[in-house]
Design a protein around this motif. Structure first.
Motif, short mmCIF file in Angstrom:
data_model
loop_
_atom_site.label_atom_id
_atom_site.label_comp_id
_atom_site.label_asym_id
_atom_site.label_seq_id
_atom_site.Cartn_x
_atom_site.Cartn_y
_atom_site.Cartn_z
N VAL A 5 41.84 40.29 56.17
CA VAL A 5 42.27 40.20 54.77
C VAL A 5 41.10 39.82 53.88
O VAL A 5 40.34 38.89 54.18
CB VAL A 5 43.41 39.17 54.62
CG1 VAL A 5 43.80 39.00 53.15
CG2 VAL A 5 44.62 39.61 55.44
N VAL A 6 40.97 40.53 52.76
CA VAL A 6 40.00 40.21 51.71
C VAL A 6 40.78 39.83 50.46
O VAL A 6 41.61 40.63 49.97
CB VAL A 6 39.08 41.41 51.42
CG1 VAL A 6 38.13 41.09 50.26
CG2 VAL A 6 38.30 41.82 52.65
N ALA A 7 40.54 38.63 49.94
CA ALA A 7 41.21 38.18 48.71
C ALA A 7 40.24 38.30 47.54
O ALA A 7 39.11 37.80 47.60
CB ALA A 7 41.68 36.74 48.86
N ILE A 8 40.67 38.96 46.48
CA ILE A 8 39.84 39.10 45.28
C ILE A 8 40.24 38.00 44.30
O ILE A 8 41.41 37.90 43.90
CB ILE A 8 40.06 40.48 44.63
CG1 ILE A 8 39.79 41.60 45.64
CG2 ILE A 8 39.15 40.64 43.41
CD1 ILE A 8 40.13 42.99 45.10
N VAL A 9 39.28 37.17 43.92
CA VAL A 9 39.56 36.04 43.03
C VAL A 9 38.59 36.04 41.87
O VAL A 9 37.51 36.63 41.93
CB VAL A 9 39.50 34.69 43.79
CG1 VAL A 9 40.55 34.64 44.89
CG2 VAL A 9 38.12 34.45 44.36
N GLY A 10 38.97 35.35 40.82
CA GLY A 10 38.12 35.24 39.64
C GLY A 10 38.96 34.89 38.44
O GLY A 10 40.19 34.91 38.49
N ARG A 11 38.30 34.59 37.32
CA ARG A 11 39.06 34.26 36.11
C ARG A 11 39.71 35.53 35.56
O ARG A 11 39.41 36.64 36.02
CB ARG A 11 38.15 33.60 35.08
CG ARG A 11 36.97 34.45 34.63
CD ARG A 11 36.11 33.69 33.63
NE ARG A 11 34.91 34.42 33.29
CZ ARG A 11 34.86 35.41 32.39
NH1 ARG A 11 35.96 35.78 31.75
NH2 ARG A 11 33.72 36.01 32.12
N PRO A 12 40.59 35.40 34.58
CA PRO A 12 41.29 36.58 34.05
C PRO A 12 40.33 37.61 33.46
O PRO A 12 39.29 37.27 32.88
CB PRO A 12 42.21 35.99 32.97
CG PRO A 12 42.41 34.57 33.38
CD PRO A 12 41.12 34.14 34.01
N ASN A 13 40.71 38.89 33.63
CA ASN A 13 40.06 40.02 32.96
C ASN A 13 38.62 40.28 33.39
O ASN A 13 37.82 40.78 32.61
CB ASN A 13 40.11 39.84 31.43
CG ASN A 13 40.23 41.19 30.72
OD1 ASN A 13 40.83 42.12 31.27
ND2 ASN A 13 39.68 41.28 29.54
N VAL A 14 38.30 39.97 34.63
CA VAL A 14 36.95 40.31 35.13
C VAL A 14 36.95 41.62 35.90
O VAL A 14 35.90 42.07 36.37
CB VAL A 14 36.37 39.18 36.02
CG1 VAL A 14 36.14 37.92 35.21
CG2 VAL A 14 37.26 38.93 37.24
#
Length: 453
Positions: A5-14
């Motif tokens: 599993v790869v989770a994509i994370v970051g602040r909104p709208n990136v």
């Protein structure tokens, strides 16, 4: 075994959802310029240049109270990272670092999940400046990415591969001969007129299914017959004799020749039948070359072997002529048969099934790239103008015939001799066998937008 599993994370709208959609190959996640469109974790099966994994699109990470909606969304994101094999931390390179990026980085550094850093929207000078700024997060080298345009996916592949690639998964990759039954062997018999094709087919079937005789060109249509050999299904195709185009004057014969070429295109394995009393002629090599160009597995069968004279010297002469005349495919099977007595038919059909398996094979991404590294180390690519051509990795994009793509820099300058070296080395080291292989070269910058060289 479940996929990694790869989770994509970051602040909104990136651009997390845009990247998610690209990896799963369809528009699953909603994408909009407004921040906060994604709220729940969204999961999908992804494939990136041969690597298969599960990808999770997460809500934009916001520093809010845990009881608020943004706070509850953040809890979902934290759970996704905890469950993942690797977290892909995405920033907006055009905007540069923000205090929230730094807050997310501090949280991720405290997580047990490995993290890789991607600077998305990295097109142009502003994007490169943002990527360099991301070094300040202390999370290693950030790589440039454009999820919208499909750029930087090579770097993404290389970044996640150590966490996603599993030997067990390679062993469980769909093997066309096991998990997806191949169905009847599609076997076409081709050759010049009067080579004995219909006689051989009749002997295989055990009945006079095809009209035969001393006259050349009796068979006009490609005749398809369902047959069983030792309990295995075969679709056998007898074809009209192929002559030199300059000698084909009759309209019906032209149609027959075109029908034969269509039969080659529909076959999996093609048997080129030679008349052993006449040996190998230039037209035989042209037919063989056509079969290989169509990407079909090829067997050369010397028919009428029961009446051939000077058999040993004839066999060796044919093999030597094939080695010289079919330089693009070394080691083509050369077998002897007799349509009259049936001798050699079992060996012929067994070889056809064996070649069909090789023609349908898939090589695991890990095994393929380990071979690739060894091959490059043993014989590095040339350096035209003093600048080394850098080949980065290889992946198989299809089978039937096995087709591979090599990504690298300055690949348009790679000489044909080096491509042949790689193909011959692959056949030998990976034990693929004498089947046609396809090799395409693509620049690393945008593997999904480049054209095969």
């Amino acid at each position: 075994m479940p996929l990694p599993v790869v989770a994509i994370v970051g602040r909104p709208n990136v651009g997390k959802s845009t990247l998610f959609n690209r990896l799963v190959g369809k528009r699953v996640a909603l994408v909009d310029d407004r921040p906060g469109v994604t709220r729940d974790r969204r999961e999908g099966d992804a494939e990136l240049l041969g690597l298969k994994f599960r990808v999770m699109d997460t809500a934009g990470f916001e520093d809010e109270d845990a009881q608020s909606l943004p706070g509850r969304m953040r809890v979902q994101t934290e759970a996704a990272v905890e469950a993942a094999d690797v977290a892909l931390f995405v920033i907006d390179a055009r905007e540069g670092l923000t205090p929230l990026d730094e807050e997310i980085a501090r949280w991720l550094r405290g997580s047990k999940t490995p993290v890789i850093l991607a600077a998305n929207k990295a097109e142009g000078r502003a994007g490169e400046a943002g990527r360099m700024e991301a070094y300040a997060l202390g999370m290693g080298e950030p790589f440039a990415l454009s999820a919208e345009h499909g750029e930087g996916l090579v770097d993404l592949f290389e970044a996640i591969r150590p966490f996603v690639e599993r030997e067990e998964d390679e062993a469980a990759e769909p093997d066309d001969g096991e998990e997806r039954p191949l169905g009847p062997l599609k076997l076409a018999i081709v050759g010049r007129p009067n080579a004995g094709k219909s006689t051989l087919v009749n002997k295989m079937l055990g009945e006079d299914r095809m009209i035969t005789g001393p006259e050349a060109g009796i068979t006009r249509d490609s005749i398809s017959i369902d047959w069983q050999w030792q309990g295995r299904d075969v679709t056998l195709v007898d074809t009209a004799g192929l002559r030199k185009r300059a000698k084909i004057d009759d309209k019906l014969e032209k149609l027959s020749a075109a029908d034969t070429r269509r039969a080659i295109d529909m076959a999996e394995v093609v048997v080129l039948l030679l008349d052993a009393t006449r040996g190998l002629e230039a037209q035989d090599l042209k037919i063989a070359d056509q079969v290989i160009e169509e990407g079909r597995a090829l067997i050369i069968a010397l028919n009428k072997w029961d009446v051939a004279e000077h058999a040993s010297s004839l066999f060796n002469g044919v093999k030597a002529a094939l080695e010289e005349g079919l330089s693009q495919l070394k080691g083509v099977y050369v077998l002897t048969v007799s349509g009259k007595t049936g001798k050699g038919i079992d060996q012929l059909i067994n070889a056809a099934f064996e070649l069909r398996d090789a023609w349908s094979m898939r090589v695991g991404t890990g095994e393929l790239n380990r071979w690739f590294a060894r091959a490059i180390e043993a014989n590095p690519p040339p350096a035209p103008g003093g600048k080394r051509i850098k080949l980065r990795y290889i992946t198989q994009v299809k089978s039937r015939p096995p087709t591979f793509v090599i990504f690298g820099n300055r690949v348009d300058e790679l000489p044909g001799s080096y491509e042949r070296y790689l193909l011959n080395s692959m056949r030998r080291d990976l034990k693929i066998g004498p089947v046609p292989l396809r090799l395409n070269l693509r620049a690393s910058k945008n593997p999904f937008g480049s054209k095969a060289q």
